[in-house]
Design an enzyme around this catalytic site. Structure first.
Site, PDB file in Angstrom:
ATOM      1  N   SER A 136       0.949  -1.165   0.067  1.00 32.42           N
ATOM      2  CA  SER A 136      -0.066   0.108   0.007  1.00 32.42           C
ATOM      3  C   SER A 136       1.021   1.228   0.113  1.00 32.42           C
ATOM      4  O   SER A 136       1.963   1.366   0.539  1.00 32.42           O
ATOM      5  CB  SER A 136      -0.837   0.120   1.200  1.00 32.42           C
ATOM      6  OG  SER A 136      -1.432   1.251   1.484  1.00 32.42           O
ATOM      7  N   TYR A 161      -2.592  -0.194   9.848  1.00 33.12           N
ATOM      8  CA  TYR A 161      -2.636  -0.712   8.534  1.00 33.12           C
ATOM      9  C   TYR A 161      -1.346  -0.793   7.792  1.00 33.12           C
ATOM     10  O   TYR A 161      -0.827  -1.853   7.097  1.00 33.12           O
ATOM     11  CB  TYR A 161      -3.659  -0.080   7.704  1.00 33.12           C
ATOM     12  CG  TYR A 161      -3.779  -0.402   6.340  1.00 33.12           C
ATOM     13  CD1 TYR A 161      -4.257  -1.686   5.882  1.00 33.12           C
ATOM     14  CD2 TYR A 161      -3.539   0.562   5.465  1.00 33.12           C
ATOM     15  CE1 TYR A 161      -4.251  -1.901   4.531  1.00 33.12           C
ATOM     16  CE2 TYR A 161      -3.644   0.186   4.042  1.00 33.12           C
ATOM     17  CZ  TYR A 161      -4.036  -1.029   3.647  1.00 33.12           C
ATOM     18  OH  TYR A 161      -4.034  -1.407   2.237  1.00 33.12           O
TER      19      TYR A 161
END
Length: 341
Positions: A136, A161
Protein backbone atom coordinates in the site's frame (compact mmCIF):
# COMPACT_ATOMS: atom_id res chain seq x y z
CA UNK A 1 12.45 -8.87 -16.10
CA UNK A 2 11.06 -10.45 -19.22
CA UNK A 3 7.53 -9.54 -20.30
CA UNK A 4 5.29 -12.13 -21.95
CA UNK A 5 1.56 -12.29 -22.47
CA UNK A 6 -0.68 -14.15 -20.04
CA UNK A 7 -0.51 -17.89 -20.20
CA UNK A 8 -4.02 -19.36 -20.32
CA UNK A 9 -2.56 -22.80 -19.52
CA UNK A 10 -1.69 -21.64 -16.03
CA UNK A 11 -3.86 -21.64 -12.92
CA UNK A 12 -4.21 -18.31 -11.14
CA UNK A 13 -5.14 -18.06 -7.47
CA UNK A 14 -6.69 -14.70 -6.57
CA UNK A 15 -7.24 -14.12 -2.85
CA UNK A 16 -9.85 -11.47 -2.04
CA UNK A 17 -11.69 -12.36 -5.25
CA UNK A 18 -14.96 -10.79 -4.03
CA UNK A 19 -13.09 -7.56 -3.32
CA UNK A 20 -12.83 -4.55 -5.59
CA UNK A 21 -9.45 -5.18 -7.25
CA UNK A 22 -9.73 -8.98 -6.87
CA UNK A 23 -13.02 -9.02 -8.78
CA UNK A 24 -11.79 -6.92 -11.71
CA UNK A 25 -8.54 -8.86 -11.99
CA UNK A 26 -10.33 -12.22 -11.89
CA UNK A 27 -12.76 -11.03 -14.57
CA UNK A 28 -9.92 -9.90 -16.82
CA UNK A 29 -8.10 -13.23 -16.43
CA UNK A 30 -11.27 -15.21 -17.07
CA UNK A 31 -12.07 -13.16 -20.19
CA UNK A 32 -8.73 -14.31 -21.55
CA UNK A 33 -9.50 -17.97 -20.93
CA UNK A 34 -7.35 -18.37 -17.81
CA UNK A 35 -8.29 -20.73 -15.02
CA UNK A 36 -8.97 -18.76 -11.83
CA UNK A 37 -9.39 -20.04 -8.28
CA UNK A 38 -10.89 -17.29 -6.12
CA UNK A 39 -10.96 -17.29 -2.34
CA UNK A 40 -12.66 -14.72 -0.11
CA UNK A 41 -14.13 -14.75 3.39
CA UNK A 42 -16.87 -12.31 2.26
CA UNK A 43 -16.65 -10.44 5.58
CA UNK A 44 -19.03 -7.63 6.49
CA UNK A 45 -16.47 -4.81 6.79
CA UNK A 46 -18.62 -3.19 4.08
CA UNK A 47 -21.89 -4.05 2.32
CA UNK A 48 -21.82 -7.79 1.63
CA UNK A 49 -24.44 -7.36 -1.11
CA UNK A 50 -21.83 -5.58 -3.23
CA UNK A 51 -19.39 -8.47 -2.77
CA UNK A 52 -22.10 -10.93 -3.85
CA UNK A 53 -22.89 -8.75 -6.87
CA UNK A 54 -19.26 -9.01 -7.94
CA UNK A 55 -19.16 -12.78 -7.35
CA UNK A 56 -22.38 -13.26 -9.32
CA UNK A 57 -20.64 -11.69 -12.32
CA UNK A 58 -17.73 -14.16 -12.04
CA UNK A 59 -19.71 -17.34 -11.41
CA UNK A 60 -20.94 -17.85 -15.01
CA UNK A 61 -17.32 -18.37 -16.18
CA UNK A 62 -16.59 -22.10 -16.51
CA UNK A 63 -12.94 -21.57 -15.61
CA UNK A 64 -13.80 -19.94 -12.28
CA UNK A 65 -13.81 -21.84 -8.98
CA UNK A 66 -14.86 -19.96 -5.87
CA UNK A 67 -13.94 -21.02 -2.35
CA UNK A 68 -15.44 -19.19 0.60
CA UNK A 69 -12.71 -19.15 3.22
CA UNK A 70 -10.22 -17.09 5.16
CA UNK A 71 -6.53 -16.90 4.32
CA UNK A 72 -5.89 -16.83 8.09
CA UNK A 73 -7.03 -20.48 8.13
CA UNK A 74 -3.73 -22.25 7.43
CA UNK A 75 -5.20 -25.70 6.92
CA UNK A 76 -7.65 -24.38 4.35
CA UNK A 77 -4.88 -22.59 2.44
CA UNK A 78 -2.60 -25.65 2.43
CA UNK A 79 -5.50 -27.80 1.19
CA UNK A 80 -6.26 -25.29 -1.53
CA UNK A 81 -2.66 -25.34 -2.80
CA UNK A 82 -2.50 -29.13 -2.60
CA UNK A 83 -5.76 -29.53 -4.53
CA UNK A 84 -5.51 -26.80 -7.15
CA UNK A 85 -1.72 -26.35 -7.51
CA UNK A 86 -1.82 -22.69 -8.58
CA UNK A 87 1.02 -21.50 -10.84
CA UNK A 88 0.56 -17.82 -10.08
CA UNK A 89 -0.78 -16.33 -6.85
CA UNK A 90 -2.17 -12.81 -6.47
CA UNK A 91 -2.73 -12.01 -2.80
CA UNK A 92 -5.28 -9.19 -2.59
CA UNK A 93 -7.11 -10.46 0.50
CA UNK A 94 -6.50 -8.08 3.36
CA UNK A 95 -8.37 -6.10 5.93
CA UNK A 96 -8.41 -2.72 4.25
CA UNK A 97 -8.72 0.81 5.55
CA UNK A 98 -6.44 3.06 7.55
CA UNK A 99 -8.94 4.48 10.03
CA UNK A 100 -10.60 1.16 10.83
CA UNK A 101 -7.22 -0.23 11.90
CA UNK A 102 -7.28 2.18 14.84
CA UNK A 103 -10.65 0.80 16.05
CA UNK A 104 -10.23 -2.87 15.23
CA UNK A 105 -6.56 -3.94 15.20
CA UNK A 106 -7.20 -7.69 15.65
CA UNK A 107 -8.56 -8.32 12.17
CA UNK A 108 -5.54 -6.61 10.61
CA UNK A 109 -3.11 -8.94 12.36
CA UNK A 110 -5.21 -11.99 11.42
CA UNK A 111 -5.73 -11.19 7.77
CA UNK A 112 -2.74 -9.07 6.81
CA UNK A 113 0.00 -10.73 8.84
CA UNK A 114 -1.10 -14.32 9.69
CA UNK A 115 -3.00 -14.63 6.40
CA UNK A 116 -0.07 -13.47 4.32
CA UNK A 117 2.30 -15.72 6.27
CA UNK A 118 0.05 -18.68 5.37
CA UNK A 119 0.21 -17.73 1.68
CA UNK A 120 4.02 -17.55 1.85
CA UNK A 121 4.20 -20.92 3.59
CA UNK A 122 1.95 -22.43 0.92
CA UNK A 123 4.13 -20.97 -1.86
CA UNK A 124 7.15 -22.47 -0.14
CA UNK A 125 5.68 -25.99 0.09
CA UNK A 126 3.88 -25.87 -3.28
CA UNK A 127 6.26 -23.79 -5.44
CA UNK A 128 4.72 -21.19 -7.73
CA UNK A 129 6.01 -19.27 -10.78
CA UNK A 130 5.17 -15.90 -9.27
CA UNK A 131 3.58 -14.43 -6.14
CA UNK A 132 2.16 -10.92 -6.57
CA UNK A 133 0.80 -9.28 -3.44
CA UNK A 134 -0.85 -6.04 -2.39
CA UNK A 135 1.17 -3.60 -0.37
CA UNK A 136 0.00 0.00 0.00
CA UNK A 137 1.01 3.61 -0.53
CA UNK A 138 0.42 4.01 3.22
CA UNK A 139 3.87 2.48 3.88
CA UNK A 140 5.33 5.89 3.01
CA UNK A 141 3.82 7.26 6.23
CA UNK A 142 4.31 10.98 6.64
CA UNK A 143 7.19 11.15 4.15
CA UNK A 144 7.53 14.76 3.01
CA UNK A 145 9.49 14.09 -0.18
CA UNK A 146 7.24 13.62 -3.21
CA UNK A 147 6.81 11.83 -5.47
CA UNK A 148 7.24 8.72 -3.33
CA UNK A 149 9.87 6.42 -4.78
CA UNK A 150 10.35 2.72 -4.07
CA UNK A 151 13.84 3.45 -2.73
CA UNK A 152 12.52 5.86 -0.06
CA UNK A 153 12.95 5.04 3.62
CA UNK A 154 9.65 3.52 4.83
CA UNK A 155 10.26 2.64 8.46
CA UNK A 156 7.89 5.17 10.01
CA UNK A 157 4.34 3.99 9.29
CA UNK A 158 1.62 6.12 10.91
CA UNK A 159 -1.14 3.48 11.09
CA UNK A 160 -1.33 -0.20 12.02
CA UNK A 161 -2.64 -0.90 8.52
CA UNK A 162 0.55 0.60 7.07
CA UNK A 163 2.65 -1.45 9.52
CA UNK A 164 1.01 -4.68 8.37
CA UNK A 165 1.71 -3.81 4.73
CA UNK A 166 5.33 -2.96 5.45
CA UNK A 167 5.54 -6.30 7.31
CA UNK A 168 4.24 -8.05 4.18
CA UNK A 169 7.09 -6.58 2.15
CA UNK A 170 9.67 -7.74 4.72
CA UNK A 171 8.14 -11.23 4.96
CA UNK A 172 7.97 -11.60 1.18
CA UNK A 173 11.59 -10.49 0.89
CA UNK A 174 12.70 -13.11 3.42
CA UNK A 175 10.71 -15.96 1.82
CA UNK A 176 11.89 -14.96 -1.62
CA UNK A 177 15.49 -14.95 -0.41
CA UNK A 178 15.31 -18.24 1.52
CA UNK A 179 13.10 -20.29 -0.79
CA UNK A 180 13.61 -18.61 -4.17
CA UNK A 181 9.96 -17.58 -4.49
CA UNK A 182 9.67 -14.95 -7.26
CA UNK A 183 7.60 -12.26 -5.51
CA UNK A 184 6.38 -8.80 -6.46
CA UNK A 185 4.77 -6.32 -4.06
CA UNK A 186 2.49 -3.55 -5.30
CA UNK A 187 2.03 -0.30 -3.41
CA UNK A 188 -1.45 0.75 -4.54
CA UNK A 189 -2.40 4.43 -4.61
CA UNK A 190 -6.10 5.28 -3.96
CA UNK A 191 -7.88 2.94 -6.37
CA UNK A 192 -11.39 3.99 -7.44
CA UNK A 193 -14.12 3.10 -9.94
CA UNK A 194 -17.50 1.37 -10.41
CA UNK A 195 -18.28 -1.35 -7.85
CA UNK A 196 -15.53 0.11 -5.68
CA UNK A 197 -15.19 0.06 -1.90
CA UNK A 198 -17.95 1.90 -0.03
CA UNK A 199 -15.50 2.82 2.74
CA UNK A 200 -13.53 4.99 0.31
CA UNK A 201 -14.14 8.75 0.43
CA UNK A 202 -15.56 9.22 -3.08
CA UNK A 203 -18.13 6.44 -2.52
CA UNK A 204 -19.02 7.83 0.90
CA UNK A 205 -19.53 11.30 -0.60
CA UNK A 206 -22.08 9.88 -3.07
CA UNK A 207 -23.85 8.00 -0.26
CA UNK A 208 -24.05 11.15 1.87
CA UNK A 209 -25.40 13.25 -0.97
CA UNK A 210 -28.26 10.84 -1.65
CA UNK A 211 -28.98 10.51 2.06
CA UNK A 212 -29.32 14.32 2.21
CA UNK A 213 -26.35 14.64 4.58
CA UNK A 214 -23.32 16.92 4.41
CA UNK A 215 -19.94 15.47 3.47
CA UNK A 216 -17.01 15.89 5.86
CA UNK A 217 -13.75 17.07 4.36
CA UNK A 218 -10.70 16.58 6.53
CA UNK A 219 -8.49 19.40 5.32
CA UNK A 220 -9.38 22.19 7.78
CA UNK A 221 -11.02 23.99 4.86
CA UNK A 222 -7.53 25.09 3.83
CA UNK A 223 -7.88 25.04 0.06
CA UNK A 224 -4.44 26.54 -0.54
CA UNK A 225 -2.72 23.66 1.27
CA UNK A 226 -5.29 21.02 0.36
CA UNK A 227 -4.68 17.28 0.67
CA UNK A 228 -3.33 15.71 -2.52
CA UNK A 229 -4.17 12.17 -3.56
CA UNK A 230 -2.94 10.04 -6.41
CA UNK A 231 -6.26 8.61 -7.61
CA UNK A 232 -5.84 5.54 -9.83
CA UNK A 233 -8.69 4.15 -11.93
CA UNK A 234 -9.41 0.44 -11.54
CA UNK A 235 -8.84 -0.47 -15.22
CA UNK A 236 -5.36 1.04 -15.08
CA UNK A 237 -4.55 -0.92 -11.92
CA UNK A 238 -5.71 -4.18 -13.49
CA UNK A 239 -3.67 -3.56 -16.62
CA UNK A 240 -0.59 -2.91 -14.49
CA UNK A 241 -1.10 -6.12 -12.52
CA UNK A 242 -1.81 -8.13 -15.65
CA UNK A 243 1.46 -7.00 -17.26
CA UNK A 244 3.36 -7.91 -14.11
CA UNK A 245 1.84 -11.38 -13.77
CA UNK A 246 3.76 -12.69 -16.73
CA UNK A 247 6.92 -10.86 -15.66
CA UNK A 248 8.39 -12.60 -12.63
CA UNK A 249 11.57 -11.10 -11.14
CA UNK A 250 14.74 -12.94 -12.15
CA UNK A 251 18.31 -12.98 -10.90
CA UNK A 252 19.69 -12.95 -7.38
CA UNK A 253 16.97 -10.92 -5.73
CA UNK A 254 13.66 -12.43 -6.72
CA UNK A 255 11.67 -9.86 -4.78
CA UNK A 256 10.66 -6.49 -6.18
CA UNK A 257 8.33 -3.76 -4.94
CA UNK A 258 6.59 -1.30 -7.27
CA UNK A 259 4.38 1.73 -6.85
CA UNK A 260 1.23 1.38 -8.89
CA UNK A 261 -0.45 4.75 -9.08
CA UNK A 262 -1.39 7.57 -11.39
CA UNK A 263 1.72 9.77 -11.03
CA UNK A 264 -0.65 12.73 -11.27
CA UNK A 265 -1.99 13.81 -7.86
CA UNK A 266 -5.18 15.86 -7.60
CA UNK A 267 -6.25 18.27 -4.91
CA UNK A 268 -9.00 16.71 -2.84
CA UNK A 269 -11.32 19.64 -3.64
CA UNK A 270 -10.73 19.22 -7.40
CA UNK A 271 -11.66 15.56 -7.03
CA UNK A 272 -14.81 16.46 -5.06
CA UNK A 273 -15.91 19.10 -7.58
CA UNK A 274 -15.35 16.63 -10.42
CA UNK A 275 -17.45 14.03 -8.59
CA UNK A 276 -20.27 16.59 -8.19
CA UNK A 277 -20.16 17.30 -11.91
CA UNK A 278 -20.13 13.60 -12.86
CA UNK A 279 -23.01 12.68 -10.55
CA UNK A 280 -24.85 15.68 -11.96
CA UNK A 281 -24.29 14.37 -15.50
CA UNK A 282 -25.56 10.94 -14.49
CA UNK A 283 -28.68 12.48 -12.91
CA UNK A 284 -29.23 15.04 -15.67
CA UNK A 285 -29.11 18.04 -13.31
CA UNK A 286 -26.58 20.19 -11.50
CA UNK A 287 -25.78 19.14 -7.95
CA UNK A 288 -23.67 20.41 -5.11
CA UNK A 289 -22.59 18.61 -1.94
CA UNK A 290 -23.18 20.27 1.39
CA UNK A 291 -19.69 20.48 2.90
CA UNK A 292 -18.38 20.51 6.46
CA UNK A 293 -14.66 21.12 6.94
CA UNK A 294 -12.80 19.36 9.76
CA UNK A 295 -9.20 18.87 10.89
CA UNK A 296 -7.07 16.12 9.36
CA UNK A 297 -7.65 12.69 10.92
CA UNK A 298 -4.95 10.69 12.74
CA UNK A 299 -3.19 8.34 10.34
CA UNK A 300 -3.98 10.49 7.31
CA UNK A 301 -1.11 11.91 5.28
CA UNK A 302 -1.11 15.30 3.50
CA UNK A 303 -0.10 13.97 0.09
CA UNK A 304 0.20 10.65 -1.70
CA UNK A 305 1.98 10.83 -4.99
CA UNK A 306 3.55 7.87 -6.77
CA UNK A 307 6.65 7.85 -8.86
CA UNK A 308 5.78 5.17 -11.42
CA UNK A 309 9.10 5.19 -13.30
CA UNK A 310 10.13 1.75 -12.03
CA UNK A 311 6.92 0.05 -13.13
CA UNK A 312 7.04 1.81 -16.47
CA UNK A 313 10.61 0.62 -16.97
CA UNK A 314 9.73 -2.95 -16.01
CA UNK A 315 6.50 -3.45 -17.99
CA UNK A 316 5.85 -0.27 -19.97
CA UNK A 317 2.84 0.62 -17.82
CA UNK A 318 1.46 4.13 -17.58
CA UNK A 319 -2.11 4.89 -16.39
CA UNK A 320 -4.26 6.65 -18.99
CA UNK A 321 -7.58 7.40 -17.29
CA UNK A 322 -8.33 10.98 -16.21
CA UNK A 323 -10.40 11.58 -13.06
CA UNK A 324 -13.14 13.07 -15.30
CA UNK A 325 -13.44 9.79 -17.23
CA UNK A 326 -13.03 7.56 -14.19
CA UNK A 327 -15.47 9.39 -11.95
CA UNK A 328 -18.05 9.54 -14.74
CA UNK A 329 -17.88 5.74 -15.03
CA UNK A 330 -18.33 5.48 -11.25
CA UNK A 331 -21.22 7.98 -11.19
CA UNK A 332 -23.08 6.21 -14.02
CA UNK A 333 -22.69 2.86 -12.27
CA UNK A 334 -23.72 4.26 -8.87
CA UNK A 335 -26.92 5.91 -10.14
CA UNK A 336 -27.86 2.72 -11.96
CA UNK A 337 -26.92 0.23 -9.20
CA UNK A 338 -28.66 2.09 -6.38
CA UNK A 339 -31.57 3.23 -8.56
CA UNK A 340 -31.27 6.86 -7.47
CA UNK A 341 -32.09 8.49 -10.81
Amino acid sequence: MSHQTLNAQKTYLVTGAAGFIGFYLSKKLLEQGCKVIGIDNVNDYYDVKLKHTRLDLLKPYEQFTFIEGDIADKEKIMDLFATHAPDIVVNLAAQAGVRYSIENPDVYMQSNVIGFYNILEACRHYPVDHLVYASSSSVYGANKKVPFEETDFVDNPVSLYASTKKSNELMAHTYSHLYKIPATGLRFFTVYGPMGRPDMAYFGFANKYFAGEPIKIFNNGDLENDLYRDFTYIDDIVEGIERLLSTAPEGDVQHKVFNIGNNNPEKLMTFINTLEKCLGNALGKEIEFEKVFEPIKPGDVPATYASTDQLQKAVGFKPQTTIEEGLQQFANWYVDYYGVK
